[in-house]
Design a protein around this motif. Structure first.
Motif, PDB file in Angstrom:
ATOM      1  N   PHE A   1       0.843  -1.182   0.000  1.00 28.47           N
ATOM      2  CA  PHE A   1       0.000   0.000   0.000  1.00 28.47           C
ATOM      3  C   PHE A   1       0.885   1.241   0.000  1.00 28.47           C
ATOM      4  O   PHE A   1       2.069   1.194   0.308  1.00 28.47           O
ATOM      5  N   GLU A   2       0.290   2.355  -0.343  1.00 27.30           N
ATOM      6  CA  GLU A   2       0.964   3.636  -0.246  1.00 27.30           C
ATOM      7  C   GLU A   2      -0.071   4.706   0.065  1.00 27.30           C
ATOM      8  O   GLU A   2      -1.257   4.565  -0.242  1.00 27.30           O
ATOM      9  N   ILE A   3       0.372   5.770   0.724  1.00 25.90           N
ATOM     10  CA  ILE A   3      -0.500   6.881   1.076  1.00 25.90           C
ATOM     11  C   ILE A   3      -0.006   8.124   0.342  1.00 25.90           C
ATOM     12  O   ILE A   3       1.170   8.470   0.429  1.00 25.90           O
ATOM     13  N   ARG A   4      -0.913   8.750  -0.393  1.00 22.36           N
ATOM     14  CA  ARG A   4      -0.553   9.950  -1.160  1.00 22.36           C
ATOM     15  C   ARG A   4      -1.488  11.106  -0.816  1.00 22.36           C
ATOM     16  O   ARG A   4      -2.635  10.896  -0.421  1.00 22.36           O
ATOM     17  N   ASN A   5      -0.981  12.301  -0.988  1.00 17.18           N
ATOM     18  CA  ASN A   5      -1.791  13.505  -0.847  1.00 17.18           C
ATOM     19  C   ASN A   5      -2.807  13.528  -1.993  1.00 17.18           C
ATOM     20  O   ASN A   5      -2.433  13.463  -3.162  1.00 17.18           O
ATOM     21  N   LYS A   6      -4.112  13.590  -1.654  1.00 16.14           N
ATOM     22  CA  LYS A   6      -5.138  13.477  -2.695  1.00 16.14           C
ATOM     23  C   LYS A   6      -5.172  14.685  -3.631  1.00 16.14           C
ATOM     24  O   LYS A   6      -5.758  14.619  -4.717  1.00 16.14           O
ATOM     25  N   ILE A   7      -4.533  15.783  -3.207  1.00 18.65           N
ATOM     26  CA  ILE A   7      -4.500  16.973  -4.065  1.00 18.65           C
ATOM     27  C   ILE A   7      -3.241  16.991  -4.930  1.00 18.65           C
ATOM     28  O   ILE A   7      -3.305  17.170  -6.144  1.00 18.65           O
TER      29      ILE A   7
ATOM     30  N   GLY B   1      -0.854  14.457  -5.053  1.00 14.29           N
ATOM     31  CA  GLY B   1      -0.415  13.150  -5.523  1.00 14.29           C
ATOM     32  C   GLY B   1       0.913  12.708  -4.937  1.00 14.29           C
ATOM     33  O   GLY B   1       1.399  11.617  -5.244  1.00 14.29           O
ATOM     34  N   GLU B   2       1.510  13.548  -4.082  1.00 19.05           N
ATOM     35  CA  GLU B   2       2.795  13.208  -3.491  1.00 19.05           C
ATOM     36  C   GLU B   2       2.640  12.143  -2.410  1.00 19.05           C
ATOM     37  O   GLU B   2       1.628  12.089  -1.707  1.00 19.05           O
ATOM     38  N   LYS B   3       3.675  11.307  -2.277  1.00 17.08           N
ATOM     39  CA  LYS B   3       3.663  10.287  -1.237  1.00 17.08           C
ATOM     40  C   LYS B   3       3.754  10.940   0.134  1.00 17.08           C
ATOM     41  O   LYS B   3       4.428  11.953   0.307  1.00 17.08           O
ATOM     42  N   ALA B   4       3.076  10.349   1.089  1.00 10.72           N
ATOM     43  CA  ALA B   4       3.110  10.869   2.458  1.00 10.72           C
ATOM     44  C   ALA B   4       4.510  10.711   3.032  1.00 10.72           C
ATOM     45  O   ALA B   4       5.211   9.738   2.729  1.00 10.72           O
ATOM     46  N   PRO B   5       4.954  11.653   3.866  1.00 11.22           N
ATOM     47  CA  PRO B   5       6.294  11.552   4.464  1.00 11.22           C
ATOM     48  C   PRO B   5       6.373  10.376   5.428  1.00 11.22           C
ATOM     49  O   PRO B   5       5.376   9.904   5.961  1.00 11.22           O
TER      50      PRO B   5
END
Length: 304
Positions: A132-138, A140-144
Motif C-alpha cells: 500500500f501507499e499513502i498519497r496527498n489526494k490533491i 499526488g505526493e507520497k506521504a512523508p
C-alpha cells in the motif's frame, strides 16, 4: 445515524454451522476452565467479541470492517454450500477453490491468535512490503515517512489492513498454476458403510506444518472445513487415504493450539479428545511436535 453492529465473529457463523449436531448447536469445551460446558450453544453464541472490528474516527464509530468481512462471507458461502451438499466426493471448480483458499487466508488473520502478529508485521514492514501507499489526494505526493509511522500505529488503520491483507497476499503471492495443490477431502467410510464425521473446530483452526511460518500460501496446511470435510494444501505432494486415526490426530492438534474454546457436534467425543491432547501437552513439547509431524504423514512425495 443508523446503529452499527457490535457482535463480531472471528469464526463466521456460516462456517461454524458445519460443525453442529442435529440440533443445530455445538458442544463446547472450555479450555481455560478445563471442562465441557453443560449448555450447548448455537453458532451465533460463540467465537465472537463485542466491537472487535469497530473503528472510531473523531469520536464517531463505524463498522465498515465488519461489513467487509460480511461481503467476503457472501462470496465464499456459495462454495461452502456446494461442499455441504456433496456427500461422497468433492467436485469444486477453480472459482470455488479460489474462494475456499481466500477464505482460509482471511480466517488466519481474523482470529485473536494473530492480533499481536498483525500489529508487529504492520509496524515493522515498509509500505511496499505491505502493498500500500499513502498519497496527498490533491498533489499526488507520497506521504512523508513520519506520517506513515504514525498511521502504522493507529488501531483503526491496523484493523482495516488486517481485513484486506489476505486479499493483497492472494493477489501478490498466490500462484494460480498451483491450484491443484489445494484439495478438499471427505471423511472415509468404514466397513459398516458409515461416514464418521469427527472434526472439531477451535479458535485457532488452521494447522501449519511449520507454525513459525505465517505465509499460508507457501506452506503445507490442514484446515477442517466442516465435521466431515478437510482442506489440504499439499505443496505438490499427494495425500494418502486419510484414515479416522489421522483425522483424530488433527482434532488433538486443534486442542493443543486453541486457547479458549474447542467445539463440535458431540460432547463425549470432545471430552475424549481433550483428555488425549492433555497427555501430549503433559509429556513434553517434543511429544506435541511428534503429533504434528504424524498429522502431516498423510502427505507424501510422488516424485520418487
Amino acid at each position: 445515524m443508523a446503529a452499527i453492529s457490535r457482535k463480531h465473529h472471528y469464526l463466521p457463523e456460516f462456517y461454524l454451522k458445519g460443525f453442529t449436531g442435529e440440533d443445530g448447536k455445538l458442544a463446547v469445551f472450555d479450555i481455560e476452565n478445563n471442562r465441557l460446558k453443560t449448555k450447548r450453544l448455537t453458532p451465533s453464541q460463540i467465537f465472537f467479541e463485542y466491537d472487535r472490528n469497530t473503528l472510531e474516527f473523531d469520536g464517531v464509530k463505524d463498522d465498515f470492517v465488519e461489513k467487509m468481512y460480511s461481503q467476503l462471507e457472501t462470496i465464499v458461502g456459495h462454495a461452502f454450500k456446494k461442499i455441504k451438499e456433496q456427500k461422497s466426493f468433492s467436485y469444486l471448480d477453480a472459482q470455488d477453490m479460489f474462494r475456499i483458499i481466500l477464505f482460509a487466508g482471511s480466517l488466519y488473520w481474523r482470529i485473536p491468535k494473530t492480533d499481536n502478529l498483525i500489529k508487529s508485521e504492520f509496524e515493522n514492514s515498509s509500505p511496499d512490503e505491505l502493498y500500500f501507499e499513502i498519497r496527498n489526494k490533491i498533489t499526488g505526493e507520497k506521504a512523508p515517512e513520519d506520517f506513515i509511522n504514525i498511521i502504522k500505529k493507529n488501531d483503526a488503520f491496523i484493523k482495516s489492513y488486517r481485513a484486506i491483507k489476505p486479499v493483497l497476499d492472494y493477489m501478490h503471492q498466490f500462484d494460480v498454476s498451483k491450484i491443484e495443490d489445494w484439495k478438499v477431502y471427505y471423511a472415509t467410510i468404514n466397513d459398516k458403510g458409515e461416514r464418521k464425521e469427527l472434526h472439531l473446530i477451535g479458535d485457532n483452526p488452521i494447522i501449519f506444518r511449520n507454525p513459525s511460518n505465517t505465509d499460508i500460501f507457501h506452506q503445507e496446511i490442514i484446515m477442517p472445513l466442516s465435521c466431515g470435510k478437510t482442506l489440504y494444501h499439499t505443496r505438490g505432494k499427494d495425500v494418502k487415504v486419510v484414515e479416522p486415526t489421522a483425522r483424530i490426530d488433527v482434532d488433538r492438534i486443534l486442542f493443543l493450539q486453541s486457547k479458549k474454546y474447542v467445539c463440535g457436534p458431540d460432547g463425549s467425543y470432545l471430552e475424549k479428545i481433550a483428555e488425549h491432547a492433555s497427555l501430549y501437552k503433559d509429556i513434553s513439547p517434543q511429544a506435541a511436535e511428534f503429533l504434528r509431524n504424524r498429522v502431516f504423514d498423510v502427505f507424501y512425495d510422488n516424485t520418487n
